[in-house]
Write a protein that holds these residues in place. Structure first.
Motif, PDB file in Angstrom:
ATOM      1  N   LEU A 168       8.547  10.068  -0.424  1.00  0.00           N
ATOM      2  CA  LEU A 168       8.615  11.515  -0.183  1.00  0.00           C
ATOM      3  C   LEU A 168       9.249  12.197  -1.382  1.00  0.00           C
ATOM      4  CD1 LEU A 168       9.446  10.180   2.976  1.00  0.00           C
ATOM      5  CD2 LEU A 168       8.554  12.468   3.354  1.00  0.00           C
ATOM      6  N   ASP A 169       8.438  12.965  -2.076  1.00  0.00           N
ATOM      7  CA  ASP A 169       8.880  13.684  -3.264  1.00  0.00           C
ATOM      8  C   ASP A 169       9.577  14.973  -2.835  1.00  0.00           C
ATOM      9  OD1 ASP A 169       9.189  14.972  -5.661  1.00  0.00           O
ATOM     10  OD2 ASP A 169       7.062  15.188  -6.089  1.00  0.00           O
ATOM     11  N   ASP A 170      10.876  15.063  -3.138  1.00  0.00           N
ATOM     12  CA  ASP A 170      11.647  16.284  -2.878  1.00  0.00           C
ATOM     13  C   ASP A 170      11.753  16.592  -1.385  1.00  0.00           C
ATOM     14  OD1 ASP A 170      13.207  18.448  -3.497  1.00  0.00           O
ATOM     15  OD2 ASP A 170      11.538  19.775  -3.967  1.00  0.00           O
ATOM     16  N   ALA A 171      12.294  15.636  -0.620  1.00  0.00           N
ATOM     17  CA  ALA A 171      12.442  15.854   0.822  1.00  0.00           C
ATOM     18  C   ALA A 171      13.876  15.646   1.289  1.00  0.00           C
ATOM     19  CB  ALA A 171      11.507  14.920   1.593  1.00  0.00           C
ATOM     20  N   PHE A 172      14.834  15.696   0.364  1.00  0.00           N
ATOM     21  CA  PHE A 172      16.218  15.409   0.723  1.00  0.00           C
ATOM     22  C   PHE A 172      16.751  16.412   1.747  1.00  0.00           C
ATOM     23  CE2 PHE A 172      20.848  15.020   0.005  1.00  0.00           C
ATOM     24  CZ  PHE A 172      20.968  13.637   0.079  1.00  0.00           C
ATOM     25  N   GLN A 173      16.288  17.663   1.673  1.00  0.00           N
ATOM     26  CA  GLN A 173      16.746  18.693   2.594  1.00  0.00           C
ATOM     27  C   GLN A 173      15.916  18.739   3.883  1.00  0.00           C
ATOM     28  OE1 GLN A 173      16.500  19.359  -0.843  1.00  0.00           O
ATOM     29  NE2 GLN A 173      18.707  19.141  -1.004  1.00  0.00           N
ATOM     30  N   THR A 223      -2.553   6.493  -2.236  1.00  0.00           N
ATOM     31  CA  THR A 223      -2.802   7.696  -1.438  1.00  0.00           C
ATOM     32  C   THR A 223      -1.809   8.791  -1.819  1.00  0.00           C
ATOM     33  OG1 THR A 223      -3.584   6.349   0.415  1.00  0.00           O
ATOM     34  CG2 THR A 223      -2.940   8.624   0.898  1.00  0.00           C
ATOM     35  N   ILE A 224      -2.333   9.961  -2.127  1.00  0.00           N
ATOM     36  CA  ILE A 224      -1.506  11.133  -2.435  1.00  0.00           C
ATOM     37  C   ILE A 224      -1.850  12.217  -1.419  1.00  0.00           C
ATOM     38  CG2 ILE A 224      -0.805  12.804  -4.185  1.00  0.00           C
ATOM     39  CD1 ILE A 224      -0.356   9.924  -5.071  1.00  0.00           C
ATOM     40  N   ASN A 274       0.851  -1.185   0.000  1.00  0.00           N
ATOM     41  CA  ASN A 274       0.000   0.000   0.000  1.00  0.00           C
ATOM     42  C   ASN A 274       0.895   1.246   0.000  1.00  0.00           C
ATOM     43  OD1 ASN A 274      -2.127   1.764   0.202  1.00  0.00           O
ATOM     44  ND2 ASN A 274      -2.537   1.363   2.366  1.00  0.00           N
ATOM     45  N   VAL A 275       0.902   1.981  -1.116  1.00  0.00           N
ATOM     46  CA  VAL A 275       1.829   3.100  -1.322  1.00  0.00           C
ATOM     47  C   VAL A 275       1.145   4.433  -1.053  1.00  0.00           C
ATOM     48  CG1 VAL A 275       3.317   4.269  -3.011  1.00  0.00           C
ATOM     49  CG2 VAL A 275       3.089   1.770  -3.065  1.00  0.00           C
ATOM     50  N   ALA A 276       1.879   5.317  -0.414  1.00  0.00           N
ATOM     51  CA  ALA A 276       1.457   6.719  -0.283  1.00  0.00           C
ATOM     52  C   ALA A 276       2.585   7.612  -0.773  1.00  0.00           C
ATOM     53  CB  ALA A 276       1.102   7.061   1.160  1.00  0.00           C
ATOM     54  N   VAL A 277       2.221   8.691  -1.431  1.00  0.00           N
ATOM     55  CA  VAL A 277       3.192   9.713  -1.839  1.00  0.00           C
ATOM     56  C   VAL A 277       2.900  10.972  -1.048  1.00  0.00           C
ATOM     57  CG1 VAL A 277       4.077  11.123  -3.733  1.00  0.00           C
ATOM     58  CG2 VAL A 277       3.412   8.753  -4.162  1.00  0.00           C
ATOM     59  N   LEU A 278       3.945  11.501  -0.427  1.00  0.00           N
ATOM     60  CA  LEU A 278       3.816  12.741   0.343  1.00  0.00           C
ATOM     61  C   LEU A 278       4.705  13.815  -0.264  1.00  0.00           C
ATOM     62  CD1 LEU A 278       2.711  14.271   2.827  1.00  0.00           C
ATOM     63  CD2 LEU A 278       4.677  13.396   4.108  1.00  0.00           C
ATOM     64  N   SER A 279       4.101  14.940  -0.600  1.00  0.00           N
ATOM     65  CA  SER A 279       4.820  16.067  -1.192  1.00  0.00           C
ATOM     66  C   SER A 279       4.486  17.327  -0.410  1.00  0.00           C
ATOM     67  CB  SER A 279       4.424  16.219  -2.667  1.00  0.00           C
ATOM     68  OG  SER A 279       4.946  17.400  -3.231  1.00  0.00           O
ATOM     69  N   ARG A 280       5.299  18.352  -0.582  1.00  0.00           N
ATOM     70  CA  ARG A 280       4.939  19.627   0.050  1.00  0.00           C
ATOM     71  C   ARG A 280       3.888  20.360  -0.772  1.00  0.00           C
ATOM     72  NH1 ARG A 280       9.629  24.127  -1.215  1.00  0.00           N
ATOM     73  NH2 ARG A 280      10.350  23.295  -3.191  1.00  0.00           N
ATOM     74  N   GLY A 281       3.753  19.983  -2.070  1.00  0.00           N
ATOM     75  CA  GLY A 281       2.804  20.680  -2.926  1.00  0.00           C
ATOM     76  C   GLY A 281       3.314  22.044  -3.302  1.00  0.00           C
ATOM     77  N   TYR A 282       4.430  22.066  -4.007  1.00  0.00           N
ATOM     78  CA  TYR A 282       5.113  23.313  -4.331  1.00  0.00           C
ATOM     79  C   TYR A 282       4.198  24.288  -5.066  1.00  0.00           C
ATOM     80  CZ  TYR A 282       8.804  26.394  -6.108  1.00  0.00           C
ATOM     81  OH  TYR A 282       9.587  27.490  -6.394  1.00  0.00           O
ATOM     82  N   ARG A 283       4.172  25.520  -4.571  1.00  0.00           N
ATOM     83  CA  ARG A 283       3.397  26.627  -5.137  1.00  0.00           C
ATOM     84  C   ARG A 283       1.886  26.434  -5.052  1.00  0.00           C
ATOM     85  NH1 ARG A 283       6.310  29.687 -10.244  1.00  0.00           N
ATOM     86  NH2 ARG A 283       8.229  30.224  -9.140  1.00  0.00           N
ATOM     87  N   ARG A 284       1.423  25.553  -4.210  1.00  0.00           N
ATOM     88  CA  ARG A 284      -0.021  25.458  -3.985  1.00  0.00           C
ATOM     89  C   ARG A 284      -0.475  26.671  -3.178  1.00  0.00           C
ATOM     90  NH1 ARG A 284      -1.292  22.155   1.186  1.00  0.00           N
ATOM     91  NH2 ARG A 284       0.737  21.939   2.212  1.00  0.00           N
TER      92      ARG A 284
END
Length: 356
Positions: A141-146, A115-116, A73-83
């Motif tokens: 986690l999309d773009d969470a290296f920092q 899940t997104i 069961n996969v989930a992707v978590l992003s900050r949602g850039y420029r939302r």
């Protein structure tokens, strides 16, 4: 242009050095435990980079989704850039790019069985995901290296073949947003946007430049452009053999691979560049349609990227293209070597299996 760039870099270098000191101190505070990182029981895989953008995080995230979605069961978590929203939001069928950002919306429309979610606070986001009734077995986690508040389970660092992080500088003198030694935290380094046919000599040169740590694995991928997909009814009646001219509009960080691909496919390519993650307005749409109308001949069409399409989907702007053949060009990533692909897949699956 080259003559101007060199002196400009030298002028901006002191600012980059000051920024480097600030980042170095921040990382050391986390390394020494003065600033705390939080661990989670769920497997967490970060797909990130050191550059400001354009390394291919989205297609690589999609690659992992395709690999894992039938197994866990996969989930992707992003900050949602420029939302334009704040806090934790679960994507659903009514989500827009203003609410969750263009990349999460793209994931949602392409993979509606996972899940997104978006949250600028990744710790808070994972906590909320784990409290869902159908909580995930793994979080991408999309773009969470920092984002060092999280002690990530597996770090995948992306760097462009033609712009390796080792050859770049920190902003404002270069395009890096983090110091090069931050790459030491990566478990996997993927050299993206490499040539489809990669000569052993060139591959060795890149590996030597990166000079990875003994615990790091290096892989090479390239962009595989998929067949153009019609966006509207007008586009569905197009015969590609008749098309002579393409009008491309895009707001992505590094469109050179797309530009090169379309130049090889069509006689004439006219490009209207916008800034990365650009939010389109009435004036922009007027400019695009006017630019298309000015292209000589009838055998022509408009092409855009998946991300750009997200920024006009579910809006009145999309209807303005009803009388124009509008196409989107999907992309996927491929590994240059089948054995490398198998090794990479096993690394991911073994990590998820052992930590689930």
């Amino acid at each position: 242009m080259y003559v101007l760039i060199k002196p400009m870099k030298r002028l901006l270098a002191p600012v980059s050095w000051i920024y480097a000191i600030v980042l170095y101190i921040r990382h050391k505070l986390y390394d020494w435990g003065i600033l705390k990182s939080r661990s989670f029981s769920v497997p967490t895989i970060c797909i990130g980079n050191l550059a400001l953008g354009g390394t291919g995080k989205t297609p690589h995230t999609e690659y992992l989704i395709r690999m894992l979605r039938d197994k866990v069961n996969v989930a992707v978590l992003s900050r949602g850039y420029r939302r334009k929203s704040k806090g934790f939001i679960l994507a659903d069928e009514n989500s827009t790019h203003e609410q969750i950002g263009d990349e999460p919306l793209q994931y949602r429309l392409k993979f509606n069985d996972i899940t997104i979610a978006v949250d600028e606070d990744r710790c808070d986001g994972i906590s909320k995901l784990m409290h869902l009734e159908n909580h995930p077995d793994v979080v991408l986690l999309d773009d969470a290296f920092q984002h060092r508040k999280i002690r990530l389970g597996l770090n995948v660092l992306l760097t462009e073949y033609y712009n390796l992080y080792k050859n770049d500088m920190l902003v404002p003198a270069g395009h890096l947003r983090d110091i090069k030694t931050a790459a030491d935290r990566a478990d996997i380094i993927i050299v993206t946007k490499s040539p489809r046919v990669l000569l052993p000599y060139d591959k060795r040169n890149v590996i030597n430049v990166i000079n990875a740590k003994p615990y790091q694995k290096i892989f090479f991928t390239y962009i595989d452009f998929q067949p153009l997909k019609p966006v509207n009814e007008k586009a569905k009646n197009i015969n590609f053999e008749d098309i002579k001219s393409v009008y491309l509009f895009c707001g992505i960080a590094n469109p050179y691979t797309l530009e090169d691909y379309l130049k090889r496919k069509f006689n004439t390519l006219i490009i209207n560049y916008f800034s990365d993650h650009h939010s389109y307005n009435d004036s922009d749409i007027d400019e695009i349609i006017s630019g298309y109308d000015s292209v000589i001949g009838k055998n022509k069409m408009i092409v855009t990227t998946e991300k750009d399409l997200m920024r006009i989907t579910n809006s009145s702007y999309l209807n303005r293209f009803n009388n124009i053949p509008l196409f989107v060009i999907p992309i996927e990533v491929r590994f240059n070597d089948n054995k490398e692909e198998e090794t990479f897949n096993n690394l991911i699956l073994n990590y998820v299996g052992k930590n689930s």
